[in-house]
Design a protein around this motif. Structure first.
Motif, PDB file in Angstrom:
ATOM      1  N   GLU A   5       0.839  -1.195   0.000  1.00 26.69           N
ATOM      2  CA  GLU A   5       0.000   0.000   0.000  1.00 26.69           C
ATOM      3  C   GLU A   5       0.878   1.251   0.000  1.00 26.69           C
ATOM      4  OE1 GLU A   5      -3.958  -1.692   2.322  1.00 26.69           O
ATOM      5  OE2 GLU A   5      -2.763  -0.083   3.208  1.00 26.69           O
ATOM      6  N   ARG A   6       0.288   2.322  -0.478  1.00 27.66           N
ATOM      7  CA  ARG A   6       0.987   3.600  -0.441  1.00 27.66           C
ATOM      8  C   ARG A   6       1.160   4.028   1.020  1.00 27.66           C
ATOM      9  NH1 ARG A   6      -0.869   8.017  -4.794  1.00 27.66           N
ATOM     10  NH2 ARG A   6      -0.768   6.045  -5.965  1.00 27.66           N
ATOM     11  N   GLU A   7       2.356   4.504   1.348  1.00 29.44           N
ATOM     12  CA  GLU A   7       2.640   4.865   2.739  1.00 29.44           C
ATOM     13  C   GLU A   7       3.214   6.268   2.853  1.00 29.44           C
ATOM     14  OE1 GLU A   7       5.562   2.210   4.384  1.00 29.44           O
ATOM     15  OE2 GLU A   7       7.165   2.941   3.096  1.00 29.44           O
ATOM     16  N   PHE A   8       2.992   6.845   4.000  1.00 30.27           N
ATOM     17  CA  PHE A   8       3.496   8.182   4.308  1.00 30.27           C
ATOM     18  C   PHE A   8       5.013   8.170   4.451  1.00 30.27           C
ATOM     19  CE2 PHE A   8       3.888  12.243   6.241  1.00 30.27           C
ATOM     20  CZ  PHE A   8       4.738  12.094   7.322  1.00 30.27           C
ATOM     21  N   VAL A   9       5.661   9.226   3.943  1.00 31.37           N
ATOM     22  CA  VAL A   9       7.108   9.379   4.082  1.00 31.37           C
ATOM     23  C   VAL A   9       7.449  10.638   4.876  1.00 31.37           C
ATOM     24  CG1 VAL A   9       9.285   9.757   2.841  1.00 31.37           C
ATOM     25  CG2 VAL A   9       7.577   8.159   1.919  1.00 31.37           C
ATOM     26  N   TRP A  68       2.707  24.610   5.733  1.00 30.17           N
ATOM     27  CA  TRP A  68       2.536  25.582   4.659  1.00 30.17           C
ATOM     28  C   TRP A  68       3.694  26.557   4.534  1.00 30.17           C
ATOM     29  CZ3 TRP A  68       1.633  30.942   5.593  1.00 30.17           C
ATOM     30  CH2 TRP A  68       1.580  31.281   6.955  1.00 30.17           C
ATOM     31  N   ILE A  69       4.352  26.876   5.635  1.00 25.71           N
ATOM     32  CA  ILE A  69       5.414  27.874   5.597  1.00 25.71           C
ATOM     33  C   ILE A  69       6.789  27.234   5.705  1.00 25.71           C
ATOM     34  CG2 ILE A  69       5.613  28.368   8.063  1.00 25.71           C
ATOM     35  CD1 ILE A  69       5.630  31.365   7.341  1.00 25.71           C
ATOM     36  N   GLY A  70       6.825  25.916   5.899  1.00 20.21           N
ATOM     37  CA  GLY A  70       8.101  25.229   5.983  1.00 20.21           C
ATOM     38  C   GLY A  70       8.722  25.212   7.363  1.00 20.21           C
ATOM     39  N   ALA A  71       7.961  25.635   8.366  1.00 19.90           N
ATOM     40  CA  ALA A  71       8.511  25.721   9.719  1.00 19.90           C
ATOM     41  C   ALA A  71       8.462  24.392  10.460  1.00 19.90           C
ATOM     42  CB  ALA A  71       7.751  26.778  10.518  1.00 19.90           C
ATOM     43  N   ASN A  72       7.550  23.531  10.069  1.00 23.78           N
ATOM     44  CA  ASN A  72       7.385  22.250  10.761  1.00 23.78           C
ATOM     45  C   ASN A  72       7.391  21.106   9.761  1.00 23.78           C
ATOM     46  OD1 ASN A  72       7.005  23.256  13.479  1.00 23.78           O
ATOM     47  ND2 ASN A  72       5.038  24.036  12.751  1.00 23.78           N
ATOM     48  N   THR A  73       8.009  20.011  10.200  1.00 27.41           N
ATOM     49  CA  THR A  73       8.069  18.802   9.375  1.00 27.41           C
ATOM     50  C   THR A  73       7.820  17.582  10.249  1.00 27.41           C
ATOM     51  OG1 THR A  73      10.464  18.616   9.716  1.00 27.41           O
ATOM     52  CG2 THR A  73       9.730  19.800   7.742  1.00 27.41           C
ATOM     53  N   TYR A  74       7.497  16.494   9.585  1.00 30.95           N
ATOM     54  CA  TYR A  74       7.290  15.233  10.295  1.00 30.95           C
ATOM     55  C   TYR A  74       7.649  14.107   9.341  1.00 30.95           C
ATOM     56  CZ  TYR A  74       5.095  11.630  13.150  1.00 30.95           C
ATOM     57  OH  TYR A  74       4.871  10.516  13.911  1.00 30.95           O
ATOM     58  N   TYR A  75       8.280  13.050   9.896  1.00 34.98           N
ATOM     59  CA  TYR A  75       8.789  11.968   9.057  1.00 34.98           C
ATOM     60  C   TYR A  75       8.328  10.608   9.561  1.00 34.98           C
ATOM     61  CZ  TYR A  75      12.028  15.558   7.415  1.00 34.98           C
ATOM     62  OH  TYR A  75      12.567  16.700   6.887  1.00 34.98           O
ATOM     63  N   VAL A 107      12.431   6.657   7.711  1.00 36.28           N
ATOM     64  CA  VAL A 107      13.279   7.575   6.942  1.00 36.28           C
ATOM     65  C   VAL A 107      13.865   8.689   7.803  1.00 36.28           C
ATOM     66  CG1 VAL A 107      11.878   7.109   4.903  1.00 36.28           C
ATOM     67  CG2 VAL A 107      11.453   9.194   6.227  1.00 36.28           C
ATOM     68  N   LYS A 108      13.464   8.750   9.046  1.00 38.78           N
ATOM     69  CA  LYS A 108      13.926   9.818   9.927  1.00 38.78           C
ATOM     70  C   LYS A 108      15.450   9.802  10.043  1.00 38.78           C
ATOM     71  CE  LYS A 108      11.074  10.579  13.195  1.00 38.78           C
ATOM     72  NZ  LYS A 108      10.287  10.477  14.448  1.00 38.78           N
ATOM     73  N   GLY A 109      16.044  10.977   9.886  1.00 38.19           N
ATOM     74  CA  GLY A 109      17.499  11.082   9.954  1.00 38.19           C
ATOM     75  C   GLY A 109      18.197  10.870   8.625  1.00 38.19           C
ATOM     76  N   GLN A 119      -2.141  22.557   9.027  1.00 40.13           N
ATOM     77  CA  GLN A 119      -1.640  21.524   9.924  1.00 40.13           C
ATOM     78  C   GLN A 119      -0.863  20.464   9.152  1.00 40.13           C
ATOM     79  OE1 GLN A 119      -5.200  20.051  11.768  1.00 40.13           O
ATOM     80  NE2 GLN A 119      -5.227  21.654  13.316  1.00 40.13           N
ATOM     81  N   LEU A 120       0.014  19.783   9.875  1.00 41.31           N
ATOM     82  CA  LEU A 120       0.697  18.647   9.270  1.00 41.31           C
ATOM     83  C   LEU A 120      -0.295  17.497   9.135  1.00 41.31           C
ATOM     84  CD1 LEU A 120       4.060  18.704  11.266  1.00 41.31           C
ATOM     85  CD2 LEU A 120       3.651  19.524   8.947  1.00 41.31           C
ATOM     86  N   ARG A 121      -0.306  16.866   7.989  1.00 40.36           N
ATOM     87  CA  ARG A 121      -1.223  15.769   7.731  1.00 40.36           C
ATOM     88  C   ARG A 121      -0.438  14.529   7.358  1.00 40.36           C
ATOM     89  NH1 ARG A 121      -5.951  17.090  10.143  1.00 40.36           N
ATOM     90  NH2 ARG A 121      -6.781  19.074   9.364  1.00 40.36           N
TER      91      ARG A 121
END
Length: 124
Positions: A44-48, A53-60, A64-66, A103-105
């Motif tokens: 299945e397709r998975e989140f990476v 919206w402004i590039g201030a927050n990310t989530y992995y 793939v983290k690091g 928001q991060l989705r």
């Protein structure tokens, strides 16, 4: 409507790097959270990764983290995924996606717009 086009995929050896780009058109993605997803054969397709919206927050994803870094340039209407220390298990079609949200989705079902995907193959 937002159109997304991914590029930068290819064949790379284990331990190598690739930088994926996602060029948006149709409207500014400045108000959109942007995500990268991937789908390996038979899976299945998975989140990476996702960036707000402004590039201030990310989530992995933990897998793939690091090693991967998501970034964006709203002036160029483009999102990037820098992939380092690639492993054979990273082999997949990588998709860029957009959702109108501050928001991060992570959930794939939130995303309204998708690119056609770019193949990444990690093999010696």
């Amino acid at each position: 409507q937002v159109q997304l086009v991914e590029s930068g995929g290819g064949l790379v050896q284990p331990g190598g790097s690739l930088r994926l780009s996602c060029a948006a058109s149709g409207r500014s993605i400045g108000s959109y959270a942007m995500g990268w997803f991937r789908q390996a054969p038979g899976k299945e397709r998975e989140f990476v990764a996702v960036i707000n919206w402004i590039g201030a927050n990310t989530y992995y994803a933990e897998s793939v983290k690091g090693r991967f870094t998501i970034s964006r340039d709203n002036a160029k209407n483009t999102v990037y995924l820098q992939m380092n220390s690639l492993k054979p298990e990273d082999t997949a079609v990588y998709y860029c996606a957009a959702v109108l949200s501050y928001q991060l989705r992570v959930d794939i079902n939130f995303y309204n717009y998708w690119g056609q995907g770019t193949q990444v193959t990690v093999s010696s």
